[in-house]
Design an enzyme around this catalytic site. Sequence first.
Site, PDB file in Angstrom:
ATOM      1  N   LYS A  81      63.048 -27.594   0.157  1.00 29.70           N
ATOM      2  CA  LYS A  81      63.535 -26.930   1.220  1.00 29.70           C
ATOM      3  C   LYS A  81      62.801 -25.788   1.428  1.00 29.70           C
ATOM      4  O   LYS A  81      61.868 -25.302   0.604  1.00 29.70           O
ATOM      5  CB  LYS A  81      64.982 -26.276   0.808  1.00 29.70           C
ATOM      6  N   GLY A 182      83.071 -21.534  11.004  1.00 32.30           N
ATOM      7  CA  GLY A 182      81.821 -21.843  11.380  1.00 32.30           C
ATOM      8  C   GLY A 182      81.581 -22.789  12.479  1.00 32.30           C
ATOM      9  O   GLY A 182      82.075 -24.052  12.294  1.00 32.30           O
ATOM     10  N   VAL A 183      81.348 -22.541  13.670  1.00 30.10           N
ATOM     11  CA  VAL A 183      81.311 -23.338  14.812  1.00 30.10           C
ATOM     12  C   VAL A 183      80.096 -23.370  15.825  1.00 30.10           C
ATOM     13  O   VAL A 183      80.116 -23.385  16.940  1.00 30.10           O
ATOM     14  CB  VAL A 183      82.676 -23.191  15.869  1.00 30.10           C
ATOM     15  N   GLY A 184      78.869 -23.491  14.984  1.00 35.54           N
ATOM     16  CA  GLY A 184      77.524 -23.632  15.597  1.00 35.54           C
ATOM     17  C   GLY A 184      77.327 -24.979  15.908  1.00 35.54           C
ATOM     18  O   GLY A 184      78.475 -25.766  16.185  1.00 35.54           O
ATOM     19  N   VAL A 186      76.867 -27.677  14.268  1.00 37.36           N
ATOM     20  CA  VAL A 186      77.308 -28.690  13.607  1.00 37.36           C
ATOM     21  C   VAL A 186      79.146 -28.546  13.728  1.00 37.36           C
ATOM     22  O   VAL A 186      79.866 -29.436  14.049  1.00 37.36           O
ATOM     23  CB  VAL A 186      76.950 -28.666  12.207  1.00 37.36           C
TER      24      VAL A 186
END
Length: 349
Positions: A81, A182-184, A186
């Site tokens: 990463k 979280g609604v980005g 994904v």
Amino acid sequence: MISLWDYPDFDAHESVSFFRDEAAGLTAIIAVHSTHLGPAAGGTRLWHYADKGDAVTDALRLSRGMSFKNAMAGLPLGGGKSVILADPGVDKTPALLAAFGRAVDSLGGRYITAEDVGMTDQDMLAIRQETRHVSGLPVGEAAAGGNPGPLTALGVYLGIKEAIARALGKSSAAGVHVAIQGVGSVGGGVARLLAADGARLTLADVDQARAGALARELGADLAAADDILGIEADVLSPCALGAILDEAGIDRLQVPIVAGAANNQLKTPADGDRLTARGILYAPDYVINAGGIINVALEYLGQGDRAEVEARIAQIPERLEAIWAEASQTREAASAVADRMAMRLIGRG
């Protein structure tokens, strides 16, 4: 001053490389956890870290998670990463992306990058000018590769449905209340897939405007980002940043299922035991959220098209069920069972 070896999340990482290019404005870390199964693959996260030590911790935790994710997904890849430390209010520049591409290339193929938080497939194109060790590039509609977000969302959606079947005994998500943090790319994708099934949704995001727009689109309820952990629902789906499931966070939960896309949802291994003690079914994050890496891995390896990607993602529920079955038999946390399986696969079991 703490040394790298003293970080709690240092786990026999093969290498941790620090890069600084002042002219380009680049400060980055590339962590390679394991190359036991192949070159270390994992995306690049661009984020503002108030404490640089948190960037090191993120790189260590996320790279280890990628070792486990790739192994459990049956990919011939190790885990790595990278994080780029972003200054607030400073945009990505071609010079910064080029400098990062050179950093990746300097590792000679031991690390393969793709997009993660703060990065896009267009950024991968820019990085590709400096190194061939990059995936997640824009591709045709039927090909493997491109933005991994929608494929990660697909795997999470399928995993949530499997959890609903196991914990609630329901064959579909219709009428099931799912709270999504979280609604980005994904989380938003997961929300749309669940809404199409008739699920009842409560959405939260630090970007309230984004959450509000999606809530209006889907007819969903809206919650403040700080309140979503305490929502009474059937499923909590964490799809933002990690380490939200600590002792205090778990005490707030009012759900029988936690299943979401965020990496490193458990702050410590003990938090998996806490979920189990409360009777909450947990979907280990690196198993349920593997859709994106399956997509970019098959692109990089040249092993199939979009249909093959989706066929492999369709195996995620089976992997979750195997973990849950063993956890139920041994009375362990699902997270501990998954870790043990992954450690064996990377030669550390």
